[in-house]
Scaffold this motif. Structure first.
Motif, PDB file in Angstrom:
ATOM      1  N   PRO A   5     -43.478   6.447  -5.768  1.00 42.31           N
ATOM      2  CA  PRO A   5     -43.822   6.133  -7.333  1.00 42.31           C
ATOM      3  C   PRO A   5     -44.404   4.481  -6.613  1.00 42.31           C
ATOM      4  CG  PRO A   5     -41.403   5.910  -6.778  1.00 42.31           C
ATOM      5  CD  PRO A   5     -42.389   6.935  -5.483  1.00 42.31           C
ATOM      6  N   THR A   6     -45.056   3.852  -7.387  1.00 48.35           N
ATOM      7  CA  THR A   6     -45.898   3.034  -7.193  1.00 48.35           C
ATOM      8  C   THR A   6     -44.866   1.899  -8.182  1.00 48.35           C
ATOM      9  OG1 THR A   6     -47.800   3.112  -8.467  1.00 48.35           O
ATOM     10  CG2 THR A   6     -48.202   4.083  -6.215  1.00 48.35           C
ATOM     11  N   ASN A   7     -45.520   0.194  -8.190  1.00 47.88           N
ATOM     12  CA  ASN A   7     -44.930  -0.656  -9.244  1.00 47.88           C
ATOM     13  C   ASN A   7     -45.579  -0.156 -10.333  1.00 47.88           C
ATOM     14  OD1 ASN A   7     -43.372  -2.036  -7.860  1.00 47.88           O
ATOM     15  ND2 ASN A   7     -44.946  -3.607  -6.562  1.00 47.88           N
ATOM     16  N   ASP A   8     -46.640   0.255 -10.598  1.00 50.04           N
ATOM     17  CA  ASP A   8     -47.946   0.603 -11.342  1.00 50.04           C
ATOM     18  C   ASP A   8     -47.056   1.901 -12.431  1.00 50.04           C
ATOM     19  OD1 ASP A   8     -49.272  -0.449 -13.220  1.00 50.04           O
ATOM     20  OD2 ASP A   8     -51.462   0.972 -12.861  1.00 50.04           O
ATOM     21  N   ASP A   9     -46.305   2.606 -11.562  1.00 52.21           N
ATOM     22  CA  ASP A   9     -45.748   4.538 -12.703  1.00 52.21           C
ATOM     23  C   ASP A   9     -43.422   3.430 -12.590  1.00 52.21           C
ATOM     24  OD1 ASP A   9     -47.218   5.921 -11.709  1.00 52.21           O
ATOM     25  OD2 ASP A   9     -46.500   6.353  -9.650  1.00 52.21           O
ATOM     26  N   ALA A  10     -43.141   2.473 -11.991  1.00 49.05           N
ATOM     27  CA  ALA A  10     -42.409   2.377 -13.040  1.00 49.05           C
ATOM     28  C   ALA A  10     -42.647   1.593 -13.989  1.00 49.05           C
ATOM     29  CB  ALA A  10     -41.651   1.504 -11.310  1.00 49.05           C
ATOM     30  N   ALA A  11     -43.465   0.657 -14.193  1.00 45.07           N
ATOM     31  CA  ALA A  11     -43.576  -0.445 -14.783  1.00 45.07           C
ATOM     32  C   ALA A  11     -44.299   0.608 -16.409  1.00 45.07           C
ATOM     33  CB  ALA A  11     -44.642  -1.351 -14.733  1.00 45.07           C
TER      34      ALA A  11
END
Length: 81
Positions: A5-11
């Motif tokens: 998971p990327t930071n974008d997915d987490a956000a």
């Protein structure tokens, strides 16, 4: 290959949880107001109508808000420069 998971997915996940939490909080608040208007007030002859009107308005607002959010999601990201 596994995708991390990327930071974008987490956000996005955090944003989705916040929106769902806010929706639930507004529904609870609307229900609280509807019950209060049904049980109290100066004129007790209003019956369930007052509470239904309040909860209907809260529900309409949430439905309209989610419709706009979903329409925005379908359009995709825009350049905001």
């Amino acid at each position: 290959m596994s995708q991390e998971p990327t930071n974008d997915d987490a956000a996005r996940r955090i944003q989705r949880r916040l929106l769902i939490g806010l929706t639930i909080a507004i529904l609870v608040w609307g229900g609280f107001l509807a019950i209060g208007s049904f049980l109290g007030g100066v004129n007790l002859r209003g019956g369930a109508g007052r509470g239904l009107v309040i909860f209907g308005c809260v529900s309409f607002f949430l439905a309209f808000w989610w419709m706009l959010l979903l329409m925005r999601k379908q359009q995709g990201p825009h350049d905001r420069a």
